[in-house]
Write a protein that holds these residues in place. Structure first.
Motif, short mmCIF file in Angstrom:
data_model
loop_
_atom_site.label_atom_id
_atom_site.label_comp_id
_atom_site.label_asym_id
_atom_site.label_seq_id
_atom_site.Cartn_x
_atom_site.Cartn_y
_atom_site.Cartn_z
N UNK A 1 0.83 -1.21 0.00
CA UNK A 1 0.00 0.00 0.00
C UNK A 1 0.87 1.25 0.00
N UNK A 2 1.86 1.29 0.87
CA UNK A 2 2.74 2.45 0.95
C UNK A 2 3.56 2.64 -0.32
N UNK A 3 4.00 1.54 -0.92
CA UNK A 3 4.75 1.65 -2.18
C UNK A 3 3.91 2.32 -3.25
N UNK A 4 2.62 2.00 -3.28
CA UNK A 4 1.74 2.63 -4.29
C UNK A 4 1.55 4.12 -3.99
N UNK A 5 1.46 4.46 -2.70
CA UNK A 5 1.29 5.87 -2.33
C UNK A 5 2.54 6.68 -2.66
N UNK A 6 3.71 6.15 -2.30
CA UNK A 6 4.95 6.90 -2.53
C UNK A 6 5.38 6.92 -3.99
N UNK B 1 1.46 14.16 2.59
CA UNK B 1 1.68 13.80 3.98
C UNK B 1 1.02 12.44 4.18
N UNK B 2 1.76 11.47 4.73
CA UNK B 2 1.22 10.11 4.89
C UNK B 2 1.12 9.80 6.38
N UNK B 3 -0.10 9.46 6.81
CA UNK B 3 -0.36 9.17 8.22
C UNK B 3 -0.99 7.79 8.35
N UNK B 4 -0.35 6.93 9.14
CA UNK B 4 -0.93 5.63 9.50
C UNK B 4 -1.48 5.73 10.91
#
Length: 274
Positions: free
Chosen positions: A21-26, A34-37
């Motif tokens: 999921x993060x790879x797709x976002x970045x 801004x990425x918040x988990x």
């Protein structure tokens, strides 16, 4: 911050999927993310270990740990914390295309009455189905939900309309939110491209739901918006009959009738008239 997109990811025991999921976002082409988990009280040891590794790997990532609040309250908390003018919801096992955020912000900046932007949906994992949707419009939105949670939302509009309701946290909390925002005058625009990749897995919240639960939640949504359903009741009635009248329902006396259905699922002719 003006034009910043805060990607809001509620997390509960999803360690197996969060890296993808993060790879797709970045991989996004949008320059100001801004990425918040929001760790919503995860209990799985491996998932917690994965979060620790992620926290040490990504410098431009914020992880917030909390007791379990439920997905609706978790999204609302992230929205309050987020510094961006826009918030982008994404679940911890899903993926997004590289260009979605840029396209969504372009729409939001061009049309001040647009509150949220979504896209067509491509399922993956245990399904390869494609979901096609249109801009939010009544009565269509009241009859069926074709949107997912992966949207870019104007933060001020989201907070002003109350966000998502924990009352519906078993399912459909996002659907009621889109209805509520639309009722309060915020248009939802759907980009007619596949930007949202929705993972289908047997242990997901949606897959564990049952018909009785969903019927209860639909009844609850109608009770939350009585004037809306009253105003559009006749149109919903005609809409449902146009797309599936009662003579199309399961009827033992007509079980030998073959319906003439076109590629869109619409019946082209009434077989009972022949």
């Amino acid at each position: 911050m003006k034009a910043r997109v805060s990607v809001c990811i509620p997390f509960y025991n999803c360690g197996h999927y969060i890296t993808e999921t993060l790879n797709s976002v970045f991989a996004s082409t949008y320059p100001d993310l801004e990425v918040i988990i929001f760790n919503d009280g995860s209990t799985d040891r491996k998932s917690l270990e994965t979060l620790l590794v992620i926290e040490q790997t990504y410098s431009n990532l914020k992880i917030i740990h909390s007791e379990n609040l439920g997905v609706a309250a978790a999204r609302n908390k992230i929205a309050e914390i987020a510094s961006g003018e826009y918030i982008a919801f994404l679940d911890a096992d899903e993926q997004v295309s590289p260009t979605f955020y840029a396209q969504a912000v372009k729409v939001l900046q061009q049309y001040k009455n647009v509150g949220f932007v979504a896209s067509w949906i491509k399922e993956f994992g245990d399904s390869e189905k494609v979901w096609v949707a249109w801009n939010t419009e009544f009565p269509y939105l009241l009859a069926h939900n074709t949107l997912g949670v992966c949207t870019v939302v104007r933060k001020a509009a989201y907070l002003a309309t109350g966000g998502m309701k924990s009352l519906l946290a078993e399912n459909l909390e996002d659907y009621e939110c889109w209805i509520n925002m639309s009722e309060k005058g915020w248009l939802g625009v759907v980009i007619s491209e596949l930007h949202y990749f929705y993972r289908i897995r047997s242990d997901s919240r949606l897959q564990k739901s049952n018909r009785e639960q969903l019927l209860y939640l639909y009844e609850l949504i109608a009770a939350l918006h009585p004037e809306l359903y009253q105003d559009y009741g006749a149109e919903i009635y005609h809409f449902l009959n146009q797309n599936g009248a009662s003579w199309l329902w399961d009827n033992p006396s007509q079980n030998t009738v073959e319906l003439n259905v076109n590629s869109t699922g619409m019946v082209k002719d009434n077989p009972l008239e022949s």
